[in-house]
Design a protein around this motif. Structure first.
Motif, PDB file in Angstrom:
ATOM      1  N   ALA A   1       0.652  -1.610   0.197  1.00  0.00           N
ATOM      2  CA  ALA A   1       0.236   0.155  -0.043  1.00  0.00           C
ATOM      3  C   ALA A   1       0.891   1.347  -0.100  1.00  0.00           C
ATOM      4  O   ALA A   1       0.382   2.109  -0.084  1.00  0.00           O
ATOM      5  CB  ALA A   1      -0.968  -0.026   1.524  1.00  0.00           C
TER       6      ALA A   1
ATOM      7  N   GLY B   1       0.688  12.180  -9.740  1.00  0.00           N
ATOM      8  CA  GLY B   1       0.816  11.563  -8.745  1.00  0.00           C
ATOM      9  C   GLY B   1      -0.237  11.866  -8.133  1.00  0.00           C
ATOM     10  O   GLY B   1      -1.479  12.366  -9.224  1.00  0.00           O
ATOM     11  N   GLY B   2      -0.966  10.436  -6.975  1.00  0.00           N
ATOM     12  CA  GLY B   2      -2.286  10.821  -6.538  1.00  0.00           C
ATOM     13  C   GLY B   2      -2.286  11.820  -5.545  1.00  0.00           C
ATOM     14  O   GLY B   2      -3.356  12.775  -5.461  1.00  0.00           O
ATOM     15  N   THR B   3      -1.911  12.303  -5.125  1.00  0.00           N
ATOM     16  CA  THR B   3      -1.889  13.819  -4.612  1.00  0.00           C
ATOM     17  C   THR B   3      -2.570  15.134  -5.212  1.00  0.00           C
ATOM     18  O   THR B   3      -3.108  15.756  -5.185  1.00  0.00           O
ATOM     19  CB  THR B   3      -0.455  14.009  -4.486  1.00  0.00           C
ATOM     20  OG1 THR B   3       0.416  13.660  -2.838  1.00  0.00           O
ATOM     21  CG2 THR B   3      -0.638  15.800  -3.215  1.00  0.00           C
TER      22      THR B   3
ATOM     23  N   ASP C   1      -4.987  14.661  -6.843  1.00  0.00           N
ATOM     24  CA  ASP C   1      -6.438  15.201  -5.437  1.00  0.00           C
ATOM     25  C   ASP C   1      -7.027  16.540  -5.112  1.00  0.00           C
ATOM     26  O   ASP C   1      -7.855  17.105  -5.776  1.00  0.00           O
ATOM     27  CB  ASP C   1      -5.823  14.383  -4.309  1.00  0.00           C
ATOM     28  CG  ASP C   1      -6.612  13.051  -3.703  1.00  0.00           C
ATOM     29  OD1 ASP C   1      -7.212  12.457  -5.563  1.00  0.00           O
ATOM     30  OD2 ASP C   1      -6.293  12.005  -3.411  1.00  0.00           O
TER      31      ASP C   1
ATOM     32  N   HIS D   1      -7.264   9.664   2.780  1.00  0.00           N
ATOM     33  CA  HIS D   1      -5.263  10.449   3.031  1.00  0.00           C
ATOM     34  C   HIS D   1      -5.830  11.916   3.097  1.00  0.00           C
ATOM     35  O   HIS D   1      -6.400  13.056   2.735  1.00  0.00           O
ATOM     36  CB  HIS D   1      -4.867   9.804   1.390  1.00  0.00           C
ATOM     37  CG  HIS D   1      -3.612  10.066   1.670  1.00  0.00           C
ATOM     38  ND1 HIS D   1      -2.834  11.148   1.044  1.00  0.00           N
ATOM     39  CD2 HIS D   1      -2.919   8.889   1.875  1.00  0.00           C
ATOM     40  CE1 HIS D   1      -1.773  10.480   0.937  1.00  0.00           C
ATOM     41  NE2 HIS D   1      -1.590   9.208   1.639  1.00  0.00           N
TER      42      HIS D   1
ATOM     43  N   ALA E   1      -3.837  14.214   1.881  1.00  0.00           N
ATOM     44  CA  ALA E   1      -4.020  14.299   0.227  1.00  0.00           C
ATOM     45  C   ALA E   1      -5.617  15.084  -0.053  1.00  0.00           C
ATOM     46  O   ALA E   1      -5.571  15.908  -1.191  1.00  0.00           O
ATOM     47  CB  ALA E   1      -3.491  13.985  -0.749  1.00  0.00           C
TER      48      ALA E   1
ATOM     49  N   MET F   1     -13.434   8.230  -0.782  1.00  0.00           N
ATOM     50  CA  MET F   1     -12.332   7.074  -1.375  1.00  0.00           C
ATOM     51  C   MET F   1     -13.414   6.191  -1.714  1.00  0.00           C
ATOM     52  O   MET F   1     -13.842   5.137  -0.818  1.00  0.00           O
ATOM     53  CB  MET F   1     -11.404   6.703  -0.464  1.00  0.00           C
ATOM     54  CG  MET F   1     -11.464   6.111   0.727  1.00  0.00           C
ATOM     55  SD  MET F   1     -10.173   7.163   1.980  1.00  0.00           S
ATOM     56  CE  MET F   1      -8.831   6.807   0.911  1.00  0.00           C
TER      57      MET F   1
ATOM     58  N   ASN G   1      -6.903   3.444   2.411  1.00  0.00           N
ATOM     59  CA  ASN G   1      -5.029   3.010   2.421  1.00  0.00           C
ATOM     60  C   ASN G   1      -4.318   2.329   3.774  1.00  0.00           C
ATOM     61  O   ASN G   1      -3.473   1.602   3.490  1.00  0.00           O
ATOM     62  CB  ASN G   1      -4.290   4.607   2.135  1.00  0.00           C
ATOM     63  CG  ASN G   1      -4.523   5.973   3.240  1.00  0.00           C
ATOM     64  OD1 ASN G   1      -5.942   6.650   3.037  1.00  0.00           O
ATOM     65  ND2 ASN G   1      -3.515   6.211   3.509  1.00  0.00           N
TER      66      ASN G   1
ATOM     67  N   ASP H   1     -11.065   9.297  -4.572  1.00  0.00           N
ATOM     68  CA  ASP H   1      -9.519   9.068  -4.837  1.00  0.00           C
ATOM     69  C   ASP H   1      -9.560   7.518  -4.537  1.00  0.00           C
ATOM     70  O   ASP H   1      -9.872   6.501  -3.761  1.00  0.00           O
ATOM     71  CB  ASP H   1      -9.238   9.268  -2.979  1.00  0.00           C
ATOM     72  CG  ASP H   1      -7.308   8.536  -2.918  1.00  0.00           C
ATOM     73  OD1 ASP H   1      -7.727   8.006  -3.881  1.00  0.00           O
ATOM     74  OD2 ASP H   1      -6.877  10.034  -2.044  1.00  0.00           O
TER      75      ASP H   1
ATOM     76  N   VAL I   1      -7.076   6.092  -5.686  1.00  0.00           N
ATOM     77  CA  VAL I   1      -5.302   5.653  -5.778  1.00  0.00           C
ATOM     78  C   VAL I   1      -4.726   4.316  -5.046  1.00  0.00           C
ATOM     79  O   VAL I   1      -4.045   3.398  -5.631  1.00  0.00           O
ATOM     80  CB  VAL I   1      -4.316   6.550  -4.937  1.00  0.00           C
ATOM     81  CG1 VAL I   1      -3.411   6.223  -4.433  1.00  0.00           C
ATOM     82  CG2 VAL I   1      -4.410   7.749  -5.758  1.00  0.00           C
ATOM     83  N   GLN I   2      -5.312   3.624  -3.934  1.00  0.00           N
ATOM     84  CA  GLN I   2      -5.750   2.390  -3.575  1.00  0.00           C
ATOM     85  C   GLN I   2      -6.449   1.334  -3.985  1.00  0.00           C
ATOM     86  O   GLN I   2      -5.568   0.033  -4.098  1.00  0.00           O
ATOM     87  CB  GLN I   2      -5.883   1.908  -2.201  1.00  0.00           C
ATOM     88  CG  GLN I   2      -4.891   3.256  -1.240  1.00  0.00           C
ATOM     89  CD  GLN I   2      -3.431   2.489  -1.384  1.00  0.00           C
ATOM     90  OE1 GLN I   2      -3.105   1.264  -1.671  1.00  0.00           O
ATOM     91  NE2 GLN I   2      -2.349   3.078  -0.659  1.00  0.00           N
TER      92      GLN I   2
ATOM     93  N   SER J   1      -2.704   6.273  -9.189  1.00  0.00           N
ATOM     94  CA  SER J   1      -1.422   6.860  -9.348  1.00  0.00           C
ATOM     95  C   SER J   1      -0.835   5.854  -9.740  1.00  0.00           C
ATOM     96  O   SER J   1      -1.441   4.149  -8.724  1.00  0.00           O
ATOM     97  CB  SER J   1      -0.632   6.718  -7.378  1.00  0.00           C
ATOM     98  OG  SER J   1       0.356   6.991  -7.548  1.00  0.00           O
TER      99      SER J   1
ATOM    100  N   HIS K   1       2.472   3.587  -8.979  1.00  0.00           N
ATOM    101  CA  HIS K   1       3.491   3.240  -7.846  1.00  0.00           C
ATOM    102  C   HIS K   1       2.329   2.351  -7.233  1.00  0.00           C
ATOM    103  O   HIS K   1       3.142   1.410  -6.705  1.00  0.00           O
ATOM    104  CB  HIS K   1       4.319   4.298  -7.262  1.00  0.00           C
ATOM    105  CG  HIS K   1       3.289   5.392  -6.302  1.00  0.00           C
ATOM    106  ND1 HIS K   1       4.040   4.618  -4.534  1.00  0.00           N
ATOM    107  CD2 HIS K   1       3.213   6.182  -5.964  1.00  0.00           C
ATOM    108  CE1 HIS K   1       3.393   5.573  -4.036  1.00  0.00           C
ATOM    109  NE2 HIS K   1       2.751   6.705  -5.151  1.00  0.00           N
ATOM    110  N   LYS K   2       0.885   2.278  -7.432  1.00  0.00           N
ATOM    111  CA  LYS K   2       0.350   1.696  -6.604  1.00  0.00           C
ATOM    112  C   LYS K   2       0.124   0.537  -7.220  1.00  0.00           C
ATOM    113  O   LYS K   2      -1.132  -0.326  -6.167  1.00  0.00           O
ATOM    114  CB  LYS K   2      -0.275   2.917  -6.039  1.00  0.00           C
ATOM    115  CG  LYS K   2      -0.189   3.479  -4.883  1.00  0.00           C
ATOM    116  CD  LYS K   2       0.241   3.428  -3.420  1.00  0.00           C
ATOM    117  CE  LYS K   2       0.600   4.754  -2.404  1.00  0.00           C
ATOM    118  NZ  LYS K   2       1.048   4.996  -1.523  1.00  0.00           N
TER     119      LYS K   2
HETATM  120  C1  LIG Z   1      -5.544   7.323  -0.413  1.00  0.00           C
HETATM  121  C2  LIG Z   1      -4.668   7.598  -1.266  1.00  0.00           C
HETATM  122  N1  LIG Z   1      -4.451   8.957  -1.835  1.00  0.00           N
HETATM  123  C3  LIG Z   1      -3.634   9.725  -2.020  1.00  0.00           C
HETATM  124  C4  LIG Z   1      -2.241   8.965  -2.258  1.00  0.00           C
HETATM  125  C5  LIG Z   1      -1.339   9.595  -2.798  1.00  0.00           C
HETATM  126  O1  LIG Z   1      -0.456   9.462  -4.169  1.00  0.00           O
HETATM  127  P1  LIG Z   1       1.340  10.056  -4.278  1.00  0.00           P
HETATM  128  O2  LIG Z   1       1.905   9.370  -3.459  1.00  0.00           O
HETATM  129  O3  LIG Z   1       1.396   9.229  -5.988  1.00  0.00           O
HETATM  130  O4  LIG Z   1       0.990  11.194  -4.827  1.00  0.00           O
HETATM  131  C6  LIG Z   1      -2.076   8.293  -1.388  1.00  0.00           C
HETATM  132  C7  LIG Z   1      -1.014   7.269  -0.850  1.00  0.00           C
HETATM  133  O5  LIG Z   1      -0.182   7.083  -0.101  1.00  0.00           O
HETATM  134  C8  LIG Z   1      -3.147   6.886  -1.304  1.00  0.00           C
HETATM  135  O6  LIG Z   1      -3.049   5.485  -0.552  1.00  0.00           O
END
Ligand SMILES: Cc1ncc(COP(=O)(O)O)c(C=O)c1O
Length: 397
Positions: A8, A69-71, A74, A100, A102, A147, A151, A176, A178-179, A199, A201-202
């Motif tokens: 995660a 990325g995810g941040t 969001d 998260h 973010a 979400m 996460n 969101d 991302v996970q 994102s 990298h997940k």
């Molecule tokens: C639910 C969630 N949202 C957003 C993010 C941020 O993603 P990134 O690391 O790509 O900025 C994460 C990263 O752990 C996440 O788990």
């Protein structure tokens, strides 16, 4: 044998994604905005990646914006919806207390700028009831953000139902994911999603790249100003190798999604049951079934998560006590606190997020190591001692 059980936080790059990326460092390296032939080859690759990602989540390629990325996804989603709302006098946002950071930090900022924010509390199982979203929406609500998968505890929210409520009430719905992306099937149309963040990298893609889906008709605003890339919505030369790697990784994850879910669910449940059988006074955090196939999050009474992680590392297991962004800080997890767990109990948490490569022997090693280490830490813990002699009550049976 070292077991990586912190997927995660981030995942290992897939070989297929890495192979897909390599030519874009040395061969197709031109700027996709350049009108010459090499530039146009790069632009074509960028478009193909957009098409591949759109096909996986069920949207049009034009509805995908690449981000860092995810941040960033969001941030851009929330700020855009808020600015759209403010233009028509709607300045109320509904979200959840266990998003998260973010999302939560952007909401804090918007609150300081005059927006009002309702944060829904999940129930004890880490789930948000669609009815609670329905009741929280007001005349002036411009955005709901919930979400897809948490996460820390991996719980899966009823996204399609929440999306249907938002659609009926004419409120923009962001999730969101991302996970969730690459781990469970996503379909933005069937799930009534207006905006979705992901994102790479997940899901075994490269770090520093992600995407934001925005449904046609919902106005997206640029947060980074500069060149006209991404139809003027996200300035900056595109990270083409990363985008190509992300598309390859998402496609590959999608191909394996059912097999992965089946295998990991069985092993995940075996680890949960094994730990629960061997360790008294512990509990699984979040619903047992409505959770990501690879997520195990447990609290152990009478101990702290940090020494547990350290000793697990010595036993060859990489785990986490919560989100990577929060580790190193000694604050109890806001996610576990939102479930109603007392601060002391939530400090004794462990998150294991297993990967597809896990073997039965590795799962058994995890159970054995957690059992032994928790017993060892408890034998040194004054809190545990007080519970044992009845001076303080146990929280878990
Ligand atoms: C639910 C969630 N949202 C957003 C993010 C941020 O993603 P990134 O690391 O790509 O900025 C994460 C990263 O752990 C996440 O788990």
């Amino acid at each position: 044998m070292y077991i990586y059980a912190d997927n995660a936080a981030t995942t290992k790059m897939s070989q297929r994604a890495l192979d897909a990326m390599l030519p874009f460092f040395t061969d197709v390296f031109a700027n996709p905005s350049s009108p010459h032939t090499p530039g146009q080859r790069a632009a074509e690759a960028l478009w193909q990646a957009r098409e591949a990602i759109a096909a996986v989540i069920g949207c049009s390629p034009r509805e995908i914006t690449f981000t860092s990325g995810g941040t960033e996804a969001d941030n851009q989603a929330l700020l855009s919806a808020a600015w759209n709302g403010a233009k028509i006098g709607k300045k109320h946002i509904v979200s959840t207390a266990f998003e998260h950071h973010a999302v939560l930090r952007v909401l804090d900022k918007l609150e300081r700028q005059g927006f009002s924010v309702t944060l829904l509390q999940p129930d004890r199982d880490g789930l948000i009831a669609p009815m609670a979203v329905d009741q929280a929406i007001r005349e002036d609500t411009c955005l709901v953000s919930v979400m897809t998968a948490n996460n820390e505890i991996g719980t899966l929210q009823p996204i399609a139902e929440i999306g249907a409520i938002c659609r009926e009430k004419g409120v923009v719905f962001h999730t969101d994911a991302v996970q969730a992306a690459g781990h469970i099937p996503l379909d933005v149309q069937a799930q009534n999603i207006d905006m979705l963040s992901a994102s790479a990298h997940k899901f075994h893609g490269p770090k520093g790249v992600g995407f934001l889906y925005v449904k046609r008709g919902v106005e997206l605003h640029a947060v980074l100003e500069g060149g006209g890339q991404e139809r003027g919505k996200r300035a900056g030369t595109e990270n083409l190798p990363a985008v190509v790697g992300m598309a390859a990784a998402l496609k590959e994850s999608q191909e394996h999604i059912d097999k992965y879910r089946e295998k990991l669910t069985i092993i995940r449940n075996r680890i949960i049951d094994g730990i629960k059988e061997n360790v008294p006074h512990c509990a699984l955090n979040g619903d047992r079934d409505k959770r990501l196939p690879n997520n195990i999050n447990m609290c152990f009474e009478g101990i702290e998560g940090e020494p547990l992680l350290l000793l697990l590392d010595h036993a060859g297991i990489a785990a986490s006590s919560g989100s990577a962004c929060a580790s190193g800080s000694h604050d109890a997890s806001h996610v576990l606190r939102s479930l109603g767990l007392p601060e002391e109990v939530s400090r004794g948490s462990l998150r294991l997020t297993i990967g597809e490569e896990i073997t039965d022997a590795q799962a058994a090693h995890i159970v054995q190591s957690v059992t032994e280490i928790v017993a060892r830490l408890r034998s040194l813990s004054p809190v545990w001692h007080d519970c044992e002699i009845g001076k303080r009550p146990f929280f878990f049976d």
